[in-house]
Design an enzyme around this catalytic site. Structure first.
Site, PDB file in Angstrom:
ATOM      1  N   THR A   1      59.044   2.770  40.353  1.00 18.69           N
ATOM      2  CA  THR A   1      60.121   1.973  39.752  1.00 18.69           C
ATOM      3  C   THR A   1      61.500   2.391  40.246  1.00 18.69           C
ATOM      4  O   THR A   1      62.380   1.563  40.426  1.00 18.69           O
ATOM      5  CB  THR A   1      60.062   2.140  38.212  1.00 18.69           C
ATOM      6  OG1 THR A   1      58.863   1.543  37.750  1.00 18.69           O
ATOM      7  CG2 THR A   1      61.237   1.490  37.520  1.00 18.69           C
TER       8      THR A   1
ATOM      9  N   SER B   1      50.387   2.855  40.842  1.00 16.39           N
ATOM     10  CA  SER B   1      49.039   2.418  40.445  1.00 16.39           C
ATOM     11  C   SER B   1      48.153   2.260  41.679  1.00 16.39           C
ATOM     12  O   SER B   1      46.928   2.196  41.562  1.00 16.39           O
ATOM     13  CB  SER B   1      49.104   1.096  39.689  1.00 16.39           C
ATOM     14  OG  SER B   1      49.939   1.240  38.576  1.00 16.39           O
TER      15      SER B   1
ATOM     16  N   ASP C   1      53.483   5.855  36.551  1.00 14.18           N
ATOM     17  CA  ASP C   1      52.146   5.548  36.030  1.00 14.18           C
ATOM     18  C   ASP C   1      51.110   6.608  36.380  1.00 14.18           C
ATOM     19  O   ASP C   1      50.291   6.985  35.544  1.00 14.18           O
ATOM     20  CB  ASP C   1      51.672   4.174  36.536  1.00 14.18           C
ATOM     21  CG  ASP C   1      52.428   3.032  35.856  1.00 14.18           C
ATOM     22  OD1 ASP C   1      53.101   3.287  34.838  1.00 14.18           O
ATOM     23  OD2 ASP C   1      52.346   1.891  36.344  1.00 14.18           O
TER      24      ASP C   1
ATOM     25  N   THR D   1      38.771  17.137  25.986  1.00 13.03           N
ATOM     26  CA  THR D   1      38.952  16.429  24.711  1.00 13.03           C
ATOM     27  C   THR D   1      39.783  15.153  24.862  1.00 13.03           C
ATOM     28  O   THR D   1      40.694  15.087  25.695  1.00 13.03           O
ATOM     29  CB  THR D   1      39.617  17.327  23.645  1.00 13.03           C
ATOM     30  OG1 THR D   1      39.813  16.559  22.459  1.00 13.03           O
ATOM     31  CG2 THR D   1      40.952  17.886  24.107  1.00 13.03           C
ATOM     32  N   GLN D   2      39.464  14.164  24.023  1.00 11.14           N
ATOM     33  CA  GLN D   2      40.262  12.928  23.985  1.00 11.14           C
ATOM     34  C   GLN D   2      41.585  13.151  23.251  1.00 11.14           C
ATOM     35  O   GLN D   2      42.470  12.304  23.306  1.00 11.14           O
ATOM     36  CB  GLN D   2      39.488  11.818  23.266  1.00 11.14           C
ATOM     37  CG  GLN D   2      38.263  11.362  24.014  1.00 11.14           C
ATOM     38  CD  GLN D   2      37.473  10.292  23.258  1.00 11.14           C
ATOM     39  OE1 GLN D   2      37.978   9.648  22.350  1.00 11.14           O
ATOM     40  NE2 GLN D   2      36.225  10.103  23.646  1.00 11.14           N
ATOM     41  N   CYS D   3      41.689  14.276  22.537  1.00 17.74           N
ATOM     42  CA  CYS D   3      42.923  14.533  21.780  1.00 17.74           C
ATOM     43  C   CYS D   3      44.053  14.896  22.729  1.00 17.74           C
ATOM     44  O   CYS D   3      43.839  15.548  23.749  1.00 17.74           O
ATOM     45  CB  CYS D   3      42.728  15.680  20.790  1.00 17.74           C
ATOM     46  SG  CYS D   3      41.540  15.288  19.509  1.00 17.74           S
TER      47      CYS D   3
HETATM   48  N1  ASP Z   1      54.361   0.880  37.934  1.00 17.46           N
HETATM   49  C1  ASP Z   1      55.387   1.845  38.242  1.00 17.46           C
HETATM   50  C2  ASP Z   1      54.769   2.909  39.130  1.00 17.46           C
HETATM   51  O1  ASP Z   1      54.068   3.757  38.640  1.00 17.46           O
HETATM   52  C3  ASP Z   1      55.944   2.449  37.006  1.00 17.46           C
HETATM   53  C4  ASP Z   1      57.058   3.457  37.195  1.00 17.46           C
HETATM   54  O2  ASP Z   1      57.357   3.922  38.267  1.00 17.46           O
HETATM   55  O3  ASP Z   1      57.702   3.779  36.176  1.00 17.46           O
HETATM   56  O4  ASP Z   1      54.959   2.907  40.313  1.00 17.46           O
END
Ligand code: ASP
Length: 338
Positions: free
Chosen positions: A14, A61, A92, A272-274
């Protein structure tokens, strides 16, 4: 300007994006040009900065283990020329990359800070400015010999950090370990929690395409799903269990599959999921049965650290026993055994 030199690897995220009809997308060239004009870089406390924009800017992502290796190799090739490194990255999967780099860069003696932002640099209310400027300042002023993650006034150990807020500025936390630095009008360093400089030459280790999967238990999880995964050629499983590391103990097929997989050389790590706390398989019968099946404890590691560590150890060609032992040992400060 100080006589320090900082290298910025700009991978995407971002931080450098611009709005488009399909939402925010990275725009080649734009952010690098902005940084050249940044007035803060002329302050006497700031180092000389070199920014390298990657050929393909990624929304994080889309990151893969091959990209982790490109970043690690990039740092290795510039290691002697610079005093510190910043990796600009999407939020992310930032905690995965920070964890992966911590295992891939062995004997680090210079700071590597991973950062990004929730709102792009191009937007009025951006948080990119502070995250970037403070990261540059910290990397050149505090020679912390580890991979860290800086976000919203906090410097965290990279393999302890998690993204816990999808849109808030305070997007990361380190649920099981204190932050390394708190930034306010004063900068306070939690000196006793920093890793020590090993004074050994830097070594980089590749994480190959992962043969590791993460499986999250839920009420109604079927043993058939587990069977299908175990038969798919995996070498390791991160099993996301309940509470202190518990799983159903009344499903004999489920337990039998785990034990058979362990015998067949698949490493199963209990995580753990916690958000906070860790695994202790001796607390309940539901944990004990996992222990009996050969599942090993991930203690208080984050899922991101558990996955990248297991992938790193499997990629390294160690024997199963060595992997199991290393998984339960702190290699880069990622785990606390109580
Ligand atoms: N979707 C963006 C990424 O991980 C989110 C971010 O950078 O805040 O590249």
């Amino acid at each position: 300007m100080t006589n320090k030199r900082i290298y910025i690897a700009y991978t995407g995220g971002t931080i450098g994006m611009k709005p488009s009809e399909r939402g925010f997308i990275p725009e080649p060239g734009y952010f690098s040009e902005q940084i050249k004009k940044l007035p803060e870089l002329a302050y006497p406390d700031m180092p000389e900065v070199t920014m390298h924009e990657y050929d393909t800017l990624l929304d994080s992502s889309n990151i893969t283990p091959d990209d982790w290796y490109s970043i690690a190799s990039d740092i290795e090739s510039k290691y002697q020329q610079y005093d510190g490194f910043i990796v600009l990255h999407g939020t992310d999967t930032m905690a995965y990359t920070a964890s992966a780099l911590s295992f891939m860069l062995k004997n680090l003696s210079k700071p590597v800070i991973v950062t990004g932002s929730q709102i792009p640099w191009s937007q009025m209310r951006t948080d990119a400015r502070d995250n970037l400027i403070t990261s540059i300042f910290l990397a050149s002023s505090y020679p912390i010999p580890e991979v860290t993650l800086y976000f919203h006034n906090r410097l965290y150990r990279g393999n302890r950090a998690r993204k816990t807020d999808a849109s808030g500025f305070h997007a990361f936390e380190s649920p099981n370990f204190p932050e390394l630095i708190k930034v306010g009008s004063r900068i306070s360093v939690n000196q006793s929690f920093l890793l020590e400089n090993s004074n050994q030459p830097l070594q980089i280790n590749r994480i190959k395409e992962s043969q590791v999967v993460v499986l999250t238990l839920f009420p109604g999880f079927s043993a058939e799903t587990l069977e299908a995964v175990l038969n798919s050629g995996v070498r390791g499983v991160v099993l996301m269990t309940y509470g202190m590391g518990n799983a159903p103990c009344n499903d004999s097929k489920f337990l039998h599959l785990l034990a058979a997989a362990n015998h067949a050389g698949i490493i199963i790590v209990n995580c753990t999921q916690c958000l906070r706390g860790g695994v202790d398989m001796t607390s309940y019968e539901t944990g004990h049965e996992l222990l009996n099946a050969g599942v090993i404890s991930g203690f208080d590691m984050t899922p991101e650290a558990t996955l990248t560590k297991l992938s790193y150890l499997i990629s390294s060609g160690r024997s199963n026993n060595e992997i199991k032992q290393a998984m339960q040992t702190s290699l880069r400060g990622e785990l606390t055994r109580v």
